[in-house]
Structure formats: C-alpha cells, structure tokens
Write an enzyme that holds these catalytic residues in place. Structure first.
Site, PDB file in Angstrom:
ATOM      1  N   TYR A   1     -16.185 -10.826   7.836  1.00 37.40           N
ATOM      2  CA  TYR A   1     -15.071 -10.330   6.902  1.00 37.40           C
ATOM      3  C   TYR A   1     -13.681 -10.051   7.403  1.00 37.40           C
ATOM      4  CZ  TYR A   1     -12.650  -7.918   2.894  1.00 37.40           C
ATOM      5  OH  TYR A   1     -11.761  -7.458   2.244  1.00 37.40           O
TER       6      TYR A   1
ATOM      7  N   GLY B   1      -6.441 -16.907  -7.739  1.00 38.12           N
ATOM      8  CA  GLY B   1      -7.198 -15.672  -8.445  1.00 38.12           C
ATOM      9  C   GLY B   1      -6.352 -15.141  -9.587  1.00 38.12           C
TER      10      GLY B   1
ATOM     11  N   LYS C   1      -9.921 -11.996   6.790  1.00 40.15           N
ATOM     12  CA  LYS C   1      -8.750 -11.080   6.336  1.00 40.15           C
ATOM     13  C   LYS C   1      -7.760 -11.196   7.482  1.00 40.15           C
ATOM     14  CE  LYS C   1      -8.506  -9.936   2.904  1.00 40.15           C
ATOM     15  NZ  LYS C   1      -7.933 -10.569   1.354  1.00 40.15           N
TER      16      LYS C   1
ATOM     17  N   ILE D   1      -6.850  -6.535  -8.532  1.00 43.38           N
ATOM     18  CA  ILE D   1      -5.373  -6.547  -8.021  1.00 43.38           C
ATOM     19  C   ILE D   1      -4.772  -7.790  -8.703  1.00 43.38           C
ATOM     20  CG2 ILE D   1      -4.199  -6.360  -5.864  1.00 43.38           C
ATOM     21  CD1 ILE D   1      -6.349  -5.045  -4.697  1.00 43.38           C
TER      22      ILE D   1
ATOM     23  N   ASP E   1     -10.359 -24.286  -8.264  1.00 44.85           N
ATOM     24  CA  ASP E   1     -10.952 -23.616  -6.904  1.00 44.85           C
ATOM     25  C   ASP E   1      -9.827 -23.848  -5.859  1.00 44.85           C
ATOM     26  OD1 ASP E   1     -12.294 -22.968  -4.517  1.00 44.85           O
ATOM     27  OD2 ASP E   1     -13.933 -23.896  -5.449  1.00 44.85           O
TER      28      ASP E   1
ATOM     29  N   SER F   1      -7.761 -13.247 -12.283  1.00 43.96           N
ATOM     30  CA  SER F   1      -8.577 -13.108 -13.414  1.00 43.96           C
ATOM     31  C   SER F   1      -8.650 -11.447 -13.599  1.00 43.96           C
ATOM     32  CB  SER F   1      -9.752 -13.949 -13.545  1.00 43.96           C
ATOM     33  OG  SER F   1      -9.654 -15.277 -13.454  1.00 43.96           O
TER      34      SER F   1
END
Length: 280
Positions: free
Chosen positions: A171, A20, A175, A25, A77, A22
């Site tokens: 979720y 990630g 995590k 955070i 990905d 982009s």
C-alpha cells in the site's frame, strides 16, 4: 459543515476534474469547490447504490450542484484509458477546459505482504499509479491552456523510516508512487506554469474505507471529518501555481497557514491518531 472563509477568487468558474468522488474525501473536495463556484467533473465507477458504500457519482454531482457549483458525473474506471479520455472530452465539451486535476481515487489494503493477495496488490498499483498517470496525462494538454493550472494528488510525503516502510509495504508503494509522479510533474511542467503537489491528512479521516478496513466505529470516532482535507485542498488550489508547486502538504499545516487555529470543527476524539506518514 463549512470550512474556513476563503475568497472565491481563482476557483470561481474554473473546472476541476477528479477521479473518484462519489463519497469521502473526494466528495468533500467537490462540494467545497462547488461552494466557491467551481465546475466539478467526477470520473467514478459507482453508478448504482451499493449497500456497503454510501453514495454514487450521481448523488455526488447533486450535492456539488446544491452547494453552488456545476457538476458532471462520468461513469467509468480510472484504470481504463478510454474511460479516462472520455471523461476529459466530456469535461471540456461541457465546461470549456480543465484547470485542476485531482487524483483522488485509491484502493486501500493495508495488509502485510504474506497475507496480501496478488489481486489486491495489482488493484492498488493499477488505481493509484496507472489511474493517476492516465488521468493527469490526459488532462495536461488542457491544463497547459489554463492560466491557473494545478495537479493535486491525495498522497503522502515520502518517509523512508522503517516504522512506515515496514507497516504495509504494498500500500505504501502505491501511495508513494502517486507522490513521486506528482513531484515529477512539478519539475516536468514547471515551464508551463502548472503547479503539482501532494496533500495528505495528519490524522485518520472518517471515510467508508476507514470504517470498513481500519477499525470500524472505534476508528471513526477518533477520526476527523473529510472536510478538513477538502478545506486544505481548495486552499491549495487557490494559490498561484508557479509559486505553489513541487511540495507535499499536510492538511493541518495548510489550514494553519490560512489562519485556522481551531480544528475541533472537524471532530476526532482526544486520542486522534496523528502523523500518518509524517514522523512516528
């Protein structure tokens, strides 16, 4: 926004590989690391602008470069083994190695079980669990060659209180799985001197995901800026990995230990939501 004054020390000239980044955070961490002289490689899917989301992997790389670091944008990905290996190979070819592996990519769907589609369930488990596993697994051979290697996952402390377990189980599973993998790596890789820790915010953080899925502008006004997580992350990455490992950290606590007492720089309203996955 600039963070607390930290010496460039262990980050200068070292390489951070991130999933990630982009926006949000991840981007804030990349910019903070770049400001301290790090090389930052980003593996992210956003190649072209999306009207619903700010930034692309290319604009993120440009921001990191402008902050003083060197950046590599890899479109791919994190769920795809070939894309992950390509990101690792390109990072090593460009910068000579990998010192830090940051598991940042995540899918957010804090939805009750009966309303959660199987597609969204699978997406969260694939990005959070499979993606974290793939990126870290591919980075480990290079981390072993570093004299200052860290794995850092943006995931919460394990809290089995019913308040959290019953809020959005799927979720939470995804995590918590990131955290369990990371704590496992701390034990598994201790002999190699590789530090592995998890970092989580004490409050809501002002990201596109929060705006789109967790209350819109009202939540954004109460949330803190992503830079608080970035400043905590780069502080952790500067600690000796053989001493700083096997822990789950909260952003505010990390910065307090670095001498930060004024958190107003990060914003957040007077009713800022506290203690996400800590104690209700």
């Amino acid at each position: 926004m600039t963070g607390p004054t930290l010496p460039p020390g262990p980050l200068a000239g070292r390489t951070l590989l991130m999933s990630g980044g982009s926006r949000g955070i991840g981007l804030a961490v990349g910019v903070a690391a770049g400001r301290l002289g790090a090389n930052v490689a980003l593996l992210a899917k956003t190649d072209t602008p999306d009207p619903r989301l700010p930034g692309t992997v290319h604009t993120a790389a440009a921001e990191i470069t402008a902050a003083g670091g060197q950046a590599l944008a890899v479109v791919g990905d994190v769920r795809d083994e070939a894309d992950v290996q390509r990101a690792v190979d390109e990072t090593v070819a460009r910068f000579g190695g990998i010192d830090f592996c940051l598991n940042n990519a995540s899918a957010l769907a804090p939805i009750k079980t009966e309303e959660l589609s199987v597609k969204r369930f699978d997406l969260m488990q694939q990005i959070q669990l499979r993606g974290t596993f793939l990126l870290t697994r591919a980075a480990i051979p290079h981390l072993r060659r570093s004299s200052h290697a860290h794995i850092l996952s943006l995931s919460p402390p394990i809290n089995l209180a019913p308040h959290w377990m019953g809020l959005h189980p799927a979720y939470t599973l995804a995590k918590y799985g990131m955290t369990l993998l990371t704590l496992g790596w701390a034990a598994e890789l201790a002999e190699a001197g590789i530090g592995a820790n998890a970092l989580w915010p004490r409050t809501l953080i002002a990201t596109a995901a929060v705006k789109n899925l967790l209350g819109g502008d009202t939540s954004m006004q109460r949330a803190r800026a992503p830079e608080i997580m970035a400043d905590a992350a780069v502080a952790l990455l500067q600690r000796p990995p053989h001493e700083c490992t096997g822990q789950t950290f909260i952003d505010e606590d990390v910065l307090r230990s670095e001498g930060v007492t004024d958190f107003s720089r990060y914003g957040g309203g007077p009713d800022v939501v506290l203690d996400l996955y800590v104690d209700p």
